[in-house]
Write a protein that holds these residues in place. Sequence first.
Motif, mmCIF file in Angstrom:
data_model
loop_
_atom_site.group_PDB
_atom_site.id
_atom_site.type_symbol
_atom_site.label_atom_id
_atom_site.label_comp_id
_atom_site.label_asym_id
_atom_site.label_seq_id
_atom_site.Cartn_x
_atom_site.Cartn_y
_atom_site.Cartn_z
ATOM 1 N N MET A 27 0.844 -1.214 0.000
ATOM 2 C CA MET A 27 0.000 0.000 0.000
ATOM 3 C C MET A 27 0.873 1.256 0.000
ATOM 4 O O MET A 27 1.834 1.337 0.767
ATOM 5 N N SER A 28 0.513 2.237 -0.825
ATOM 6 C CA SER A 28 1.310 3.472 -0.812
ATOM 7 C C SER A 28 0.713 4.505 0.153
ATOM 8 O O SER A 28 1.333 5.517 0.446
ATOM 9 N N ASP A 29 -0.506 4.234 0.628
ATOM 10 C CA ASP A 29 -1.149 5.135 1.583
ATOM 11 C C ASP A 29 -0.595 4.822 2.988
ATOM 12 O O ASP A 29 -1.048 3.896 3.665
ATOM 13 N N ILE A 30 0.414 5.577 3.379
ATOM 14 C CA ILE A 30 1.141 5.248 4.620
ATOM 15 C C ILE A 30 0.242 5.323 5.862
ATOM 16 O O ILE A 30 0.237 4.385 6.675
ATOM 17 N N GLY A 38 -2.887 4.857 6.022
ATOM 18 C CA GLY A 38 -3.774 3.692 5.917
ATOM 19 C C GLY A 38 -3.047 2.425 6.354
ATOM 20 O O GLY A 38 -3.604 1.588 7.077
ATOM 21 N N LEU A 39 -1.803 2.283 5.941
ATOM 22 C CA LEU A 39 -1.018 1.086 6.281
ATOM 23 C C LEU A 39 -0.731 1.038 7.789
ATOM 24 O O LEU A 39 -0.845 -0.023 8.420
ATOM 25 N N ASN A 66 -1.939 -1.372 13.077
ATOM 26 C CA ASN A 66 -2.440 -1.262 14.448
ATOM 27 C C ASN A 66 -3.579 -2.262 14.682
ATOM 28 O O ASN A 66 -3.627 -2.929 15.717
ATOM 29 N N ALA A 67 -4.477 -2.340 13.690
ATOM 30 C CA ALA A 67 -5.617 -3.247 13.854
ATOM 31 C C ALA A 67 -5.157 -4.701 13.858
ATOM 32 O O ALA A 67 -5.604 -5.513 14.681
ATOM 33 N N ARG A 68 -4.245 -5.046 12.947
ATOM 34 C CA ARG A 68 -3.840 -6.446 12.793
ATOM 35 C C ARG A 68 -2.914 -6.937 13.915
ATOM 36 O O ARG A 68 -2.884 -8.112 14.229
ATOM 37 N N GLU A 82 -10.104 10.839 7.755
ATOM 38 C CA GLU A 82 -10.432 10.514 9.160
ATOM 39 C C GLU A 82 -9.461 9.474 9.729
ATOM 40 O O GLU A 82 -9.254 9.401 10.943
ATOM 41 N N VAL A 83 -8.836 8.673 8.844
ATOM 42 C CA VAL A 83 -7.856 7.680 9.295
ATOM 43 C C VAL A 83 -6.668 8.411 9.911
ATOM 44 O O VAL A 83 -6.178 8.089 10.991
ATOM 45 N N MET A 84 -6.196 9.430 9.203
ATOM 46 C CA MET A 84 -5.052 10.209 9.668
ATOM 47 C C MET A 84 -5.398 10.936 10.977
ATOM 48 O O MET A 84 -4.620 10.949 11.921
ATOM 49 N N SER A 85 -6.616 11.514 11.032
ATOM 50 C CA SER A 85 -7.025 12.212 12.252
ATOM 51 C C SER A 85 -7.027 11.270 13.437
ATOM 52 O O SER A 85 -6.567 11.615 14.531
#
Length: 453
Positions: free
Chosen positions: A71-74, A76-77, A82-84, A187-190
């Motif tokens: 994934m290039s969306d850091i 998001g990654l 964190n979730a995994r 919202e992921v970044m926030s």
Amino acid sequence: MNQRNNHRLILFPLPFQGHINPMLQLGRILYARGFSITVLHTNFRAPDPSSHPHFAFRSIADGLDQSEASMSDIPGLISLLNARCASPFEECLQEMMSLQGGEEVPVACLISDSLFGFTCGVAERLKVRALMLRTSGAASLYVYTIYPVLKEKGYVPTHGSRSEEAVKEFPPLLVGDIPAIDSKEPEVMSRLLDDLIKAIKNSCGVILNTFEELEHPDLTSLREVLSVPFFPIGPSHKCCMTSSSSSLLAEDRSCISWLDEQPLKSVIYVSFGSLAAMSEAEILEIALGLAESEQPFLWVVRPGSVHNPEWLEKLPSRFLEALEGRGKIVKWAPQVEVLAHPAVGAFWTHNGWNSTVESISEGVPMLCMPCFADQGVNARYVSDVWRVGVHLNGGLERENIARAIKRVLVDREGEDIRQRALVLKEKAIVCLGQGGSSYQALDALVSHILSCE
Ligand code: UDP
């Protein structure tokens, strides 16, 4: 030092080069102070245990598949990691705690990357003290603490036409320097930022790879706002003198023998870190700017950092002629060694925090080209606060590039910058010596960890 103090530290780095390096450096520093070290790491971008024979390593099943891992969306990654990792991390830590009392050295403390926000909750449940390693500087962390205000003022999430506007609340920042919310899902970044600040507030303390003389005002603000102890122990790569590397890519050491052939302080070293990517047009302009500067250059072009792998063949002949001797391209360099090499006179950098600190500690002036996250803040401090570098003004355009390289490397107008860089290097050396600020911060950190019992 081989005397062990019968305390184990669990380190949990975020699996990015700019996070793994300072965490493993911290491990080496604390190992030298007698602690046993266990590194918990994701399967994704696992560090090489053979480079750290004194550490124990345990992997956490992150469950990332190939497409997730690329994934290039850091943001998001990081959020996915964190979730995994939450459950397998908790299981692993629980297992380690249950082995205590036997042969195992007891766990004194967990030190996790501050972007692994979930670890504080786990540590609390398992009754382990948790410290955080924040791998950026104090200034950019402080910017994150005032992010809600910056949002309210409309400076973020988008910079837009206000990029050149001064941020009144935080001189000398410009709006364009503030870390932008560049995730596909803002919202992921926030949420990541909220979790970061929460984790820090809930921790027993924060370790930073910086030093008081460099960031005293921002460290003071952080201590006030976050009310936890801060331990600025940097520059950490200078306090663990060892040849072992934590590079995820193979270092091409041929650049060192090439540097050996170059005149003193003549080379511009060019590297944009482990994540930044460029378009083919940008890469071509960089190449032409380097050719036009007429200075020797060492350029790191990481695999995957250019979209078209055939870009080198498209370069005009005058650039390739420069490569006949005046220039060298490698896929990955032993950067710390490169910056310490007497032939290197300046660093064209994206101002990742590690690169910035590494350059400061070698007295190498910088040509700044920040890309994302904290890099804009770091670069602004380099150019306007410490004044040991310049921004690449006027855009990524060959004439600007050539002019800026000459300014920072050879021209009279860059002389003050080069001098200040040497003065700052001295401060970085002094802070690590006995009685220096980082030396004292490390002593305080060790006492803090030992007082956790
Ligand atoms: N680095 C390296 N060789 C290279 C380029 C980078 O060893 O060719 C190292 C560099 O010394 C630094 C890290 O990779 O420790 C990059 O971290 P930084 O915070 O500067 O940037 P990021 O990669 O996180 O954007």
